[in-house]
Scaffold this active site. Structure first.
Site, PDB file in Angstrom:
ATOM      1  N   SER A  70       0.872  -1.177   0.000  1.00 16.96           N
ATOM      2  CA  SER A  70       0.000   0.000   0.000  1.00 16.96           C
ATOM      3  C   SER A  70       0.906   1.223   0.000  1.00 16.96           C
ATOM      4  O   SER A  70       2.079   1.124   0.381  1.00 16.96           O
ATOM      5  CB  SER A  70      -0.854  -0.015   1.273  1.00 16.96           C
ATOM      6  N   TYR A  72      -2.198  -0.994  10.151  1.00 21.49           N
ATOM      7  CA  TYR A  72      -2.288  -1.296   8.709  1.00 21.49           C
ATOM      8  C   TYR A  72      -1.026  -0.810   8.000  1.00 21.49           C
ATOM      9  O   TYR A  72      -0.393  -1.546   7.243  1.00 21.49           O
ATOM     10  CB  TYR A  72      -3.535  -0.631   8.121  1.00 21.49           C
TER      11      TYR A  72
HETATM   12  P1  NAP Z   1     -11.552  -6.276   0.425  1.00 19.28           P
HETATM   13  O1  NAP Z   1     -12.502  -6.012  -0.654  1.00 19.28           O
HETATM   14  O2  NAP Z   1     -11.898  -5.954   1.840  1.00 19.28           O
HETATM   15  O3  NAP Z   1     -11.114  -7.812   0.322  1.00 19.28           O
HETATM   16  C1  NAP Z   1     -10.271  -8.376   1.308  1.00 19.28           C
HETATM   17  C2  NAP Z   1     -10.240  -9.870   1.113  1.00 19.28           C
HETATM   18  O4  NAP Z   1      -9.485 -10.438   2.217  1.00 19.28           O
HETATM   19  C3  NAP Z   1     -11.628 -10.518   1.168  1.00 19.28           C
HETATM   20  O5  NAP Z   1     -11.666 -11.629   0.305  1.00 19.28           O
HETATM   21  C4  NAP Z   1     -11.710 -10.936   2.624  1.00 19.28           C
HETATM   22  O6  NAP Z   1     -12.636 -11.981   2.890  1.00 19.28           O
HETATM   23  C5  NAP Z   1     -10.293 -11.430   2.846  1.00 19.28           C
HETATM   24  N1  NAP Z   1     -10.020 -11.568   4.273  1.00 19.28           N
HETATM   25  C6  NAP Z   1     -10.092 -10.599   5.213  1.00 19.28           C
HETATM   26  N2  NAP Z   1      -9.859 -11.131   6.432  1.00 19.28           N
HETATM   27  C7  NAP Z   1      -9.640 -12.458   6.242  1.00 19.28           C
HETATM   28  C8  NAP Z   1      -9.370 -13.542   7.115  1.00 19.28           C
HETATM   29  N3  NAP Z   1      -9.296 -13.398   8.433  1.00 19.28           N
HETATM   30  N4  NAP Z   1      -9.220 -14.781   6.587  1.00 19.28           N
HETATM   31  C9  NAP Z   1      -9.327 -14.963   5.260  1.00 19.28           C
HETATM   32  N5  NAP Z   1      -9.593 -13.987   4.375  1.00 19.28           N
HETATM   33  C10 NAP Z   1      -9.746 -12.742   4.862  1.00 19.28           C
HETATM   34  O7  NAP Z   1     -10.153  -5.511   0.193  1.00 19.28           O
HETATM   35  P2  NAP Z   1      -9.396  -5.068  -1.149  1.00 19.28           P
HETATM   36  O8  NAP Z   1      -9.500  -3.602  -1.236  1.00 19.28           O
HETATM   37  O9  NAP Z   1      -9.767  -5.939  -2.293  1.00 19.28           O
HETATM   38  O10 NAP Z   1      -7.892  -5.376  -0.676  1.00 19.28           O
HETATM   39  C11 NAP Z   1      -7.090  -6.395  -1.221  1.00 19.28           C
HETATM   40  C12 NAP Z   1      -5.651  -6.095  -0.840  1.00 19.28           C
HETATM   41  O11 NAP Z   1      -5.250  -4.851  -1.436  1.00 19.28           O
HETATM   42  C13 NAP Z   1      -5.429  -5.934   0.662  1.00 19.28           C
HETATM   43  O12 NAP Z   1      -4.210  -6.520   1.027  1.00 19.28           O
HETATM   44  C14 NAP Z   1      -5.376  -4.420   0.854  1.00 19.28           C
HETATM   45  O13 NAP Z   1      -4.622  -4.066   1.992  1.00 19.28           O
HETATM   46  C15 NAP Z   1      -4.709  -4.001  -0.429  1.00 19.28           C
HETATM   47  N6  NAP Z   1      -4.945  -2.602  -0.819  1.00 19.28           N
HETATM   48  C16 NAP Z   1      -6.175  -2.170  -1.202  1.00 19.28           C
HETATM   49  C17 NAP Z   1      -6.370  -0.852  -1.594  1.00 19.28           C
HETATM   50  C18 NAP Z   1      -7.719  -0.318  -2.031  1.00 19.28           C
HETATM   51  O14 NAP Z   1      -7.841   0.909  -2.291  1.00 19.28           O
HETATM   52  N7  NAP Z   1      -8.743  -1.142  -2.152  1.00 19.28           N
HETATM   53  C19 NAP Z   1      -5.270   0.040  -1.606  1.00 19.28           C
HETATM   54  C20 NAP Z   1      -4.019  -0.424  -1.213  1.00 19.28           C
HETATM   55  C21 NAP Z   1      -3.868  -1.746  -0.827  1.00 19.28           C
HETATM   56  P3  NAP Z   1     -14.241 -11.657   3.153  1.00 19.28           P
HETATM   57  O15 NAP Z   1     -14.836 -11.520   1.778  1.00 19.28           O
HETATM   58  O16 NAP Z   1     -14.699 -12.857   3.895  1.00 19.28           O
HETATM   59  O17 NAP Z   1     -14.290 -10.381   3.958  1.00 19.28           O
END
Ligand code: NAP
Length: 250
Positions: free
Chosen positions: A158, A171
């Site tokens: 990130s 985070y």
């Molecule tokens: P998201 O939509 O919240 O998806 C997160 C995923 O992780 C979901 O499949 C969630 O499962 C799973 N997860 C969370 N806790 C878990 C656990 N205890 N055991 C197993 N699975 C778990 O987030 P996203 O935005 O797609 O993020 C994906 C990655 O990109 C993350 O590492 C995040 O830090 C990074 N990121 C995102 C952004 C952004 O703007 N979106 C920016 C920078 C970095 P559930 O469906 O069951 O909740």
């Protein structure tokens, strides 16, 4: 000629027959990546904690023309113990014999507090899901990745994992640690057929982003489908010599 992973274009069979595990494939970026990787010929293993959500992704892939039927691996990264990780690795070994790609995508945001106010239990949970579980999963899967002639591990970073920012607490620190884990692992395998890199997705229209910025106009954000090129690049053979780097998806 060097490739810009953000604008990388690829053929429809670029991931043909690659066995790829994606963590957090039930939603957001991981879900989009799983569907696209399957469309590109990969045998995808969908990891998540919620079977119902994973089955919906499974159905979507199953309905995609030419995509191989995925597998599902349920493991809650908060509760998982050594036995859970080993069972997951053993089931991949029994079903596929090796692994070509591992995408550490699952993550949690925690809460937005100052360090002074940050709850210690929440701190541990965020570090555990975002860093320690990626370490544990990597460790049990390395033997299967080493069987592949061309293996790739992707960690998810990130922008707050490169420059610390107020209120991003555990985070932010977990993403700094993720960058470190990726670099150490890459260096340990610099002479092996295993590349290890990090991607910072940038602001992307997912539930996590909504939780972090509830008031922003979501229409200004890229969707997960629009930021997948660097992931496909790093998972496919075109990135064979690329390791130890950290990329921006936007
Ligand atoms: P998201 O939509 O919240 O998806 C997160 C995923 O992780 C979901 O499949 C969630 O499962 C799973 N997860 C969370 N806790 C878990 C656990 N205890 N055991 C197993 N699975 C778990 O987030 P996203 O935005 O797609 O993020 C994906 C990655 O990109 C993350 O590492 C995040 O830090 C990074 N990121 C995102 C952004 C952004 O703007 N979106 C920016 C920078 C970095 P559930 O469906 O069951 O909740």
């Amino acid at each position: 000629m060097s490739v810009d992973p953000r604008t990388y274009t690829y053929a429809d069979d670029v991931l043909h027959d690659r066995i790829i595990l994606i963590t957090g494939a039930s939603d957001g970026i991981g879900k989009s990546l799983a569907i696209e990787a399957a469309r590109l010929g990969a045998q995808v293993i969908l990891h998540g904690r919620n079977s119902e959500k994973l089955e919906k992704v499974y159905d979507q892939i199953d309905a995609t023309d030419g995509a191989r039927r995925p597998s599902i691996a349920v493991l809650d990264l908060v509760a998982a113990n050594a036995e859970g990780y080993s069972t997951l690795a053993k089931s991949i070994e029994d079903e596929f014999g090796h692994l070509d790609g591992l995408v550490h995508n699952a993550g949690i945001l925690g809460e937005r507090y100052t360090i002074e106010q940050y709850d210690a239990v929440l701190w541990q949970r965020v570090m555990h899901v975002n860093v320690t579980s990626a370490f544990a999963l990597t460790q049990v899967l390395l033997p299967l990745l080493k069987i592949s002639a061309d293996a790739s591990i992707i960690f998810t970073s990130s922008s707050v994992g490169r420059t610390g920012k107020a209120f991003w607490g555990a985070y932010s620190v977990s993403k700094f640690a993720t960058e470190g884990l990726s670099q150490v692992l890459a260096d340990e395998h610099r002479h092996a057929a295993l590349r290890v890199n990090c991607i910072n997705p940038g602001a992307t229209r997912t539930n996590m982003r909504l939780a972090a910025y509830p008031a922003e106009d979501r229409n200004t954000l890229k969707t997960p489908d629009e930021i997948l090129s660097p992931y496909i690049y790093l998972l496919g053979a075109d990135s064979r010599e690329v390791t130890g780097q950290s990329f921006d998806a936007q």
